[in-house]
Design a protein around this motif. Structure first.
Motif, PDB file in Angstrom:
ATOM      1  N   GLU A 107       6.970  11.259   3.741  1.00 24.41           N
ATOM      2  CA  GLU A 107       6.405  10.701   4.963  1.00 24.41           C
ATOM      3  C   GLU A 107       6.022   9.236   4.788  1.00 24.41           C
ATOM      4  OE1 GLU A 107       5.251  10.346   8.800  1.00 24.41           O
ATOM      5  OE2 GLU A 107       6.333  12.019   7.866  1.00 24.41           O
ATOM      6  N   THR A 108       5.408   8.946   3.635  1.00 24.82           N
ATOM      7  CA  THR A 108       5.033   7.547   3.375  1.00 24.82           C
ATOM      8  C   THR A 108       6.269   6.661   3.266  1.00 24.82           C
ATOM      9  OG1 THR A 108       3.076   8.314   2.185  1.00 24.82           O
ATOM     10  CG2 THR A 108       3.747   6.037   1.815  1.00 24.82           C
ATOM     11  N   GLY A 109       7.313   7.155   2.634  1.00 29.00           N
ATOM     12  CA  GLY A 109       8.547   6.369   2.510  1.00 29.00           C
ATOM     13  C   GLY A 109       9.190   6.105   3.855  1.00 29.00           C
ATOM     14  N   ARG A 110       9.239   7.147   4.688  1.00 32.80           N
ATOM     15  CA  ARG A 110       9.821   6.944   6.022  1.00 32.80           C
ATOM     16  C   ARG A 110       9.022   5.918   6.829  1.00 32.80           C
ATOM     17  NH1 ARG A 110      11.098  12.576   5.619  1.00 32.80           N
ATOM     18  NH2 ARG A 110       9.023  13.141   6.407  1.00 32.80           N
ATOM     19  N   SER A 111       7.688   6.031   6.751  1.00 35.01           N
ATOM     20  CA  SER A 111       6.846   5.073   7.475  1.00 35.01           C
ATOM     21  C   SER A 111       7.072   3.648   6.977  1.00 35.01           C
ATOM     22  CB  SER A 111       5.375   5.463   7.324  1.00 35.01           C
ATOM     23  OG  SER A 111       4.537   4.524   7.963  1.00 35.01           O
TER      24      SER A 111
ATOM     25  N   HIS B  61       0.836  -1.197   0.000  1.00 30.75           N
ATOM     26  CA  HIS B  61       0.000   0.000   0.000  1.00 30.75           C
ATOM     27  C   HIS B  61       0.877   1.257   0.000  1.00 30.75           C
ATOM     28  CE1 HIS B  61      -3.231   2.788   0.980  1.00 30.75           C
ATOM     29  NE2 HIS B  61      -2.499   3.229   2.003  1.00 30.75           N
ATOM     30  N   SER B  62       1.940   1.273   0.792  1.00 35.87           N
ATOM     31  CA  SER B  62       2.805   2.449   0.854  1.00 35.87           C
ATOM     32  C   SER B  62       3.475   2.713  -0.484  1.00 35.87           C
ATOM     33  CB  SER B  62       3.873   2.251   1.937  1.00 35.87           C
ATOM     34  OG  SER B  62       3.270   2.060   3.192  1.00 35.87           O
ATOM     35  N   LEU B  63       3.953   1.657  -1.123  1.00 36.99           N
ATOM     36  CA  LEU B  63       4.583   1.837  -2.428  1.00 36.99           C
ATOM     37  C   LEU B  63       3.586   2.336  -3.467  1.00 36.99           C
ATOM     38  CD1 LEU B  63       6.917  -1.296  -2.578  1.00 36.99           C
ATOM     39  CD2 LEU B  63       7.564   1.074  -2.127  1.00 36.99           C
ATOM     40  N   SER B  64       2.358   1.836  -3.384  1.00 36.67           N
ATOM     41  CA  SER B  64       1.336   2.306  -4.323  1.00 36.67           C
ATOM     42  C   SER B  64       1.075   3.792  -4.130  1.00 36.67           C
ATOM     43  CB  SER B  64       0.040   1.513  -4.135  1.00 36.67           C
ATOM     44  OG  SER B  64       0.250   0.147  -4.410  1.00 36.67           O
ATOM     45  N   VAL B  65       1.016   4.238  -2.865  1.00 39.14           N
ATOM     46  CA  VAL B  65       0.809   5.654  -2.592  1.00 39.14           C
ATOM     47  C   VAL B  65       1.970   6.478  -3.120  1.00 39.14           C
ATOM     48  CG1 VAL B  65       0.642   7.373  -0.753  1.00 39.14           C
ATOM     49  CG2 VAL B  65      -0.679   5.249  -0.616  1.00 39.14           C
TER      50      VAL B  65
END
Length: 443
Positions: free
Chosen positions: A283-287, A251-255
């Protein structure tokens, strides 16, 4: 999923978690592990009573014979030969039995006097019945019976043969002779009964030893099976976490990909939108990187077959309803500011759901009939508190906090700096209390 309270399986094939022996247990264990020394000391004690007196004063023949068979040295020699094989009655039972039988046969053939040490034949009969092969046990029994008959014929019949007038004038057997015949029969019966009793005791011991051996083998098989089950459970747990966390990373990679494409097009017309989009990507990458670092700490299996929606804290009410449908009375209470759920990542919400699921599953499996379970979610300023209690049989179980299910809970919570305490409740039942910090620890 296994119950946290069933911790005995976690002990594995080691002896670390077995109960400590008391004084009697330690003494019995010493006797069991020093068989040869114990038997040697026993023979030494018996020799003090049955052998040493011949070296000091000797015993005369009951029939007052004056030949060499009744000399003290003869009695001492044969007493030693009869007693010595008992040293190996448990370690080398068959050779020891053959040696004692040979000495007793030689004693009868040579006409050596009856010795107090001859009573030790009963110990060898017992040993043959308990430790020797079945054929040797039966053979030893009948040989001892034959020895009892030979004892009567060889020694007790001597006065009868020396009687000058066994019959009276009317041709009937005299009273003294009848008395001697009756005494011979009673003596043979007593010796035969003693041999039979010794053999039966040995047979009982044989059966007990066989049962203990079967129990040990069964316990060893169970330990191996439990170790295999633990290994499989650990591998399955890690594979399950990997499959579930796959959705988070995917999901994070898709975002990130979607936001990056949008920022590329928006940067031409509106740089502000592009800036905000790049912040979202960062932010998404760090998470996602944070999730992956936590995951790599405990996972050794990167298999990820299939993607399925991950449960969250919002699915806990449905989980409680499902448990109620199975017949278990379950109640959910929520306190605090539920808006703080936003401070938990998707992976942390999955962990909270799994902790409740594991605890309720164990209640269904182990709490007995008609249990009552309560699930409490407390949204504190810095942590989510999960309390799952039941009124089943938890207080009767012996748990040291190392069951497979509890280990899985701890591994999951450790990924998010959480912890769990579980154990029997003082008033009965079982309790699980988990603490799950928010991502930044702020209220």
């Amino acid at each position: 999923m296994s119950r946290p309270r069933t911790s005995s399986a976690e002990a594995g094939p080691t002896l670390a978690h077995r109960p400590r022996r008391g004084m009697v247990g330690r003494v019995l264990h010493w006797f069991a592990t020093h068989v040869q020394l114990v038997d040697t000391l026993l023979v030494a004690a018996l020799s003090m009573v049955l052998v040493l007196p011949f070296a000091l004063v000797g015993f005369g023949s009951p029939f007052d014979h004056t030949n060499w068979q009744n000399e003290p040295w003869t009695g001492f020699l044969f007493s030693v030969l009869v007693t010595a094989p008992l040293i190996w009655r448990r370690t080398h039972t068959l050779p020891a039995g053959i040696a004692m039988a040979a000495v007793c046969v030689l004693q009868v053939v040579l006409g050596v006097q009856v010795l107090p040490a001859d009573a030790l034949v009963l110990m060898m009969v017992y040993a043959l019945a308990a430790y020797a092969p079945r054929w040797a046990s039966i053979g030893g029994f009948w040989l001892a019976i034959a020895g009892a008959a030979a004892l009567v014929v060889r020694y007790r019949a001597m006065p009868l043969s020396s009687a000058s007038d066994p019959v009276d004038e009317s041709g009937e057997i005299t009273q003294p002779v009848l008395g001697m015949i009756l005494a011979m029969a009673l003596f043979f019966g007593f010796v035969a009964a003693s041999v039979t009793a010794a053999w039966l005791l040995g047979a009982i011991t044989r059966n007990r030893i066989a049962q203990q051996r079967d129990l040990r083998e069964h316990a060893e098989r169970l330990e191996i099976q439990q170790q295999q089950e633990r290994d499989l459970a650990a591998a399955d747990e890690r594979a399950r976490i990997a499959r579930e966390m796959h959705d988070v990373v995917a999901h994070s990679l898709s975002v990130i990909i979607t936001q990056a494409d949008g920022a590329r097009y928006a940067s031409r017309n509106d740089p502000e939108i592009a800036r905000r989009t790049l912040e979202t990507i960062a932010e998404t990458g760090r998470s996602s990187l944070h999730e992956m670092r936590r995951l790599l700490g405990v996972l050794h299996d990167d298999s990820s077959s299939g993607t399925r929606p991950m449960p969250t804290v919002a699915d806990i009410p449905d989980l409680v309803d499902t448990v109620q449908l199975s017949g278990t009375r379950a109640k959910l209470t929520v306190s605090g500011d539920e808006a703080r759920v936003s401070r938990l990542t998707a992976g942390a919400q999955l962990v909270a759901y799994r902790v409740v699921q594991e605890a309720l599953t164990n209640t269904l499996k182990h709490a007995g009939t008609n249990p009552h379970a309560t699930v409490a979610l407390r949204w504190g300023p810095r942590t989510l508190q999960l309390q799952i209690d039941d009124d089943g049989r938890g207080a009767l179980s012996s748990d040291d906090g190392e069951g497979n299910g509890l280990r899985g809970m701890r591994e999951r919570l450790a990924l998010y700096d959480g912890n769990v305490q579980a154990g029997p409740r003082a008033g009965g039942g079982f309790s699980v209390h988990a603490t799950l910090p928010y991502e930044n620890g702020a209220s």
